[in-house]
Design an enzyme around this catalytic site. Sequence first.
Site, PDB file in Angstrom:
ATOM      1  N   GLU A   1     -92.307  33.845 -69.162  1.00  0.00           N
ATOM      2  CA  GLU A   1     -91.800  33.526 -69.958  1.00  0.00           C
ATOM      3  C   GLU A   1     -91.714  33.183 -70.975  1.00  0.00           C
ATOM      4  O   GLU A   1     -90.694  31.831 -71.127  1.00  0.00           O
ATOM      5  CB  GLU A   1     -89.752  33.483 -69.562  1.00  0.00           C
ATOM      6  CG  GLU A   1     -89.774  34.824 -67.848  1.00  0.00           C
ATOM      7  CD  GLU A   1     -88.726  34.750 -66.782  1.00  0.00           C
ATOM      8  OE1 GLU A   1     -88.354  35.204 -67.320  1.00  0.00           O
ATOM      9  OE2 GLU A   1     -88.551  33.744 -66.942  1.00  0.00           O
TER      10      GLU A   1
HETATM   11  C1  ACM Z   1     -90.996  33.950 -63.303  1.00  0.00           C
HETATM   12  O1  ACM Z   1     -90.075  34.321 -62.597  1.00  0.00           O
HETATM   13  N1  ACM Z   1     -90.509  33.674 -64.095  1.00  0.00           N
HETATM   14  C2  ACM Z   1     -91.950  34.002 -62.430  1.00  0.00           C
END
Ligand code: ACM
Length: 676
Positions: free
Chosen positions: A315
């Site tokens: 992310e």
């Molecule tokens: C994640 O759940 N952002 C690895």
Amino acid sequence: MLRFALLISLVAGGLQAASASVAALMPMPLKVESATGQLAIDGTFTAVAAACSDARMEAALSRLTARISRQTGIPMGIGQPADANRPTLRVECVAAGSALPALGEDESYTLDISADGARLKAATGAGTIHGLETFVQLIAPGADGFQVPAIHLEDKPRFPWRGLMIDVSRHWMPLAVVERNLDAMAAVKLNVFHWHLSDDQGFRVESKRYPRLQQAGSDGRYYTQQQIREVVEYARNRGIRVVPEFDIPGHTQSWLAAYPDLASVPGPYTIGRTWGVYDPVMDPTIEATYQFLDAFIGEMAQLFPDPFFHIGGDEVNPKEWNQSARIKEFAQQHNLDGAHGLQAYFNQRIQKTLEKYGKTMIGWDEILHPDLPAAAIIQSWRGAKSLADAAAKGHRGILSSGYYLDHLEPASQHYSVDPLAGPAADLTPQQAALILGGEACMWAEYVSSETVDSRIWPRMAAIAERFWSPKDLTDVNSMYARMEAVSRTLEWTGVEHRANYGPMLDRLTGGQPAEPVRILADASQGLGLGPRARARKYTSLIPLNRFVDAVRPESESVRRLELAAARFLASHEAGDGALLREQFTRWAANDALFQPLAEGNALLAELKPLSKDLSILGGMGLKILDYLGGSQPAPADWISAQNQELTRIQRPNVEVTLAAFRPVRVLLDELARKGR
Ligand code: ACM
């Protein structure tokens, strides 16, 4: 003749004892052969390591004896010297194995138990540690006291990487939480603790090289280096590797609060209090970032002995990189393909640093890129496809998609997810061999040190079985029966997934034990990350002490009622009918008892409509049973009205689901079928 009959019944009794104990095994061993007879577990119990005895083995045996003593209430290991020639349990291994638990080491063992004694044999110390856990699970009360059944058992894991990730950034998890979860992990033969140590909301490790990381990035809640060493040793003693994760270059606002010069956009920054994907990310274009991370990784590489080092990589918000003319120009000059290319460049630089310190990179599946060195391990969280894609490109991988404990899905759902199923099923055998196993993830947005155990256990035990036991072990009812049995014994390892339930409910009523609140809680299930985020604006400063935090992710008692309802419809057993009627009656009466408790109590007031719905369900269930048992058919418009009401009630409310709708739904569907 009489003696013969006695013998038969003893034999049958012995086999029954064996099957009762086997019914409590999780993960299920590869091969179990029950024999006749049992070995008594009494005050003379001794366990001796006959070969490969070392400090780790001795510590394991003394923990074992203490645990059996706690389980049975029999004083052990005190007073009488161990008879080394005739121990109750003799442990042998061919070699002690590596000093640190290592990926791919031989974890197999065999266990032979007869009335004369038990013998545990393994290739390495790792196998004996697993075998001891199986031995403990086999202990059960019998007619003549505690015993283990006579048995021959051969066991080894299906996957070499069987992990649990705990996020200690979003909510701080004190050392005791980590250690008690390591004990529970060992009990179900997990061997990797993935420690998510930094995120936007907190940086949780002491750095001597960059002390502002913990000073400005942690609210004072972090592990000292001495504590980290203690955890690594604690885990090593239990056959568990510790893989640290320092999530970079995104999820780094706590770092940037301490060292804003690392940011892509000038600060200042403060540590995060809300959940989600933040804008601030490290600047991948400046040498200062790499110099900082080189020194930091060098320091952490010393602290964490495992050869694998997790760099997160998930992310990464491209917003600031895309908005910066300077960063975009850097990407163009280096022929990098936008934000993903920039992250790949960053990862290549970090990979070189890790290599310098003898570490292999592991990261979330966003790090997958044609330029990523093949040695890097991919942790697949956005779907099973990335696991197969990674393996097809020659990367080793582990599966986490489908094992997100924070979503509070039923154990059966996680159990049905297999690392080698789905897109991975099309891989060649060589590619499939790159899939090392899996990890469950406990993200900590909606858990505190008080509630985290109950969001990990017992569902983690079912996932541990998926990682350890043969692929074709898929019977969900058997899984639930054994998971519920193991859930009880797990508490004796120190983990508190059951212990906090009652006190948390009592606290809602101002400290008084209140049965109506418990009845409502037993009938409810908490919602996970997604629906909770949509229900209410949370920050890290909001206490997690409401009804939703106390109730379990999955209701054991409702599952039993659902089974009873299905059995009742199939065979009309009077016992099942009586059980359903008794429970529906209790639900129907509960609201009148609950409402006075909720008067003037802000924590209970929000539950008033939920409580009312439970009583509606109880009344509806009783009426359906009447129709099912009587000669009068249920009027079609009555059935239709109940259907509508049930559909309304099964929608989540106050961040919980009234699981109690399920057995009523089973019965109503049958009534509707009969009416047609
Ligand atoms: C994640 O759940 N952002 C690895």
